[in-house]
Scaffold this active site. Structure first.
Site, PDB file in Angstrom:
ATOM      1  N   ASP A  61       0.835  -1.192   0.000  1.00 26.78           N
ATOM      2  CA  ASP A  61       0.000   0.000   0.000  1.00 26.78           C
ATOM      3  C   ASP A  61       0.874   1.248   0.000  1.00 26.78           C
ATOM      4  O   ASP A  61       2.032   1.219   0.458  1.00 26.78           O
ATOM      5  CB  ASP A  61      -0.896   0.027   1.237  1.00 26.78           C
ATOM      6  N   LYS A  62       0.316   2.352  -0.466  1.00 25.36           N
ATOM      7  CA  LYS A  62       1.057   3.616  -0.540  1.00 25.36           C
ATOM      8  C   LYS A  62       1.748   3.948   0.776  1.00 25.36           C
ATOM      9  O   LYS A  62       2.931   4.306   0.795  1.00 25.36           O
ATOM     10  CB  LYS A  62       0.100   4.740  -0.918  1.00 25.36           C
TER      11      LYS A  62
END
Length: 331
Positions: free
Chosen positions: A152-153
């Protein structure tokens, strides 16, 4: 010649690659359409691409050429033998990369928090893909620039990138066979007395389709965790994944009512009673999920040997842990 600069040879925007994939359709896919089952088996390729290969007669399931709408039984051998055109529209960008390991087959990156892995609508630049294409232009020849799994970012840590089509196929097979080992460090709310295992199928949330949840019709997901350290109102866990579902650790920890600290989707800010000023400021200032991919183990596609990589905690997460430890000592 003195003073000259040699630029990497640009990769043509359109080229063909011979792609060979083979795997066994999982039992949980029984009853699904062929294209759905193959998208589950080969998640690095889109369902629309798989449908094109089926239509072109480049797919065999159980030795037969299927239609996309045919149903699978589960357990069949699926073979894709295709010549594919690779189009790379993403722009190379000179973005610094923390490279943990690099050779002719793989690149292992320590991804910082805040860096998006794949370009998407509204976010076409400044991603890991853009950085990789600048660092190694030949990655334009590979699906998704060689990236076979993602973070995830706002999750930091280790991510492996294939550098050749052969390495890409090998790593995808390892992920399917669960021989890629991923260990995470995460801070969660509440004090856990012991480690354990969470088994809960993960799928789209029934009301909010942008979130994931533990649901009856989800995909099987297994998360193991053990306690690394305890603080007054938080616990540092080492987590190992058996499966790699979207947001798996975040969803599973929230499911057992110990959400990941800083998680904006599956948790909320909680300030422990009696917390000192330093810890309050640290918690309020930590604006991402406290989740770090700390160790990565795999079979090297070139040598066939098991290799392990480690990445230290990023500064923001290390500082938050220090604040919790200090608060625990002072109370």
């Amino acid at each position: 010649m003195a003073g000259s600069i040699t630029q990497p040879c640009p990769v043509p925007p359109h080229m063909t690659q011979h792609l060979q994939l083979e795997g066994t359709i999982p039992a949980e896919a029984a009853g699904q359409r062929v294209d759905q089952a193959l998208a589950l088996l080969f998640p690095e390729h889109s369902r629309s691409r798989i449908q094109q290969w089926i239509q072109a007669g480049q797919v065999r399931v159980g030795g037969l050429r299927p239609r996309a709408k045919d149903r699978v039984l589960g357990g069949e051998t699926a073979v894709i033998d295709a010549v594919v055109e690779v189009t790379q529209d993403d722009r190379p960008q000179d973005i610094p990369l923390a490279i943990v390991h690099e050779d002719g087959q793989i690149i292992v990156i320590d991804k910082p928090p805040g860096l998006v892995v794949h370009p998407a609508v509204g976010n076409r630049e400044g991603t890991l893909v853009n950085a990789l294409l600048h660092h190694a232009p030949e990655l334009a020849r590979l699906p998704r620039a060689g990236i076979v799994h993602r973070l995830d970012k706002d999750t930091s840590g280790l991510l492996v990138v294939a550098r050749t089509l052969e390495a890409h196929t090998d790593l995808v097979r390892q992920l399917q066979a669960r021989t890629v080992h991923r260990e995470y460090l995460t801070l969660v709310q509440g004090v856990l007395v012991a480690g354990g295992t969470i088994e809960g199928d993960i799928g789209r949330h029934h009301q909010d389709r942008k979130r994931m949840a533990v649901v009856d019709e989800g995909k099987p997901a297994v998360t193991h965790y053990r306690v690394e350290a305890r603080y007054r109102a938080h616990t540092l866990l080492r987590v190992q994944l058996e499966t790699g579902r979207t947001h798996q650790i975040r969803v599973h920890m929230a499911h057992i009512r110990h959400p990941v600290v800083g998680d904006p989707v599956y948790g909320r800010l909680r300030i422990p009673a009696g917390a000192g000023t330093a810890l309050v400021e640290a918690l309020r200032g930590f604006r991402r999920q406290a989740l770090h991919a700390a160790r990565l183990g795999l079979i090297h596609p070139g040598s066939g040997e098991e290799v392990w990589f480690e990445a230290p905690l990023p500064e923001d997460m290390a500082a938050l842990i220090t604040a919790m430890a200090v608060d625990a000592r002072e109370r």
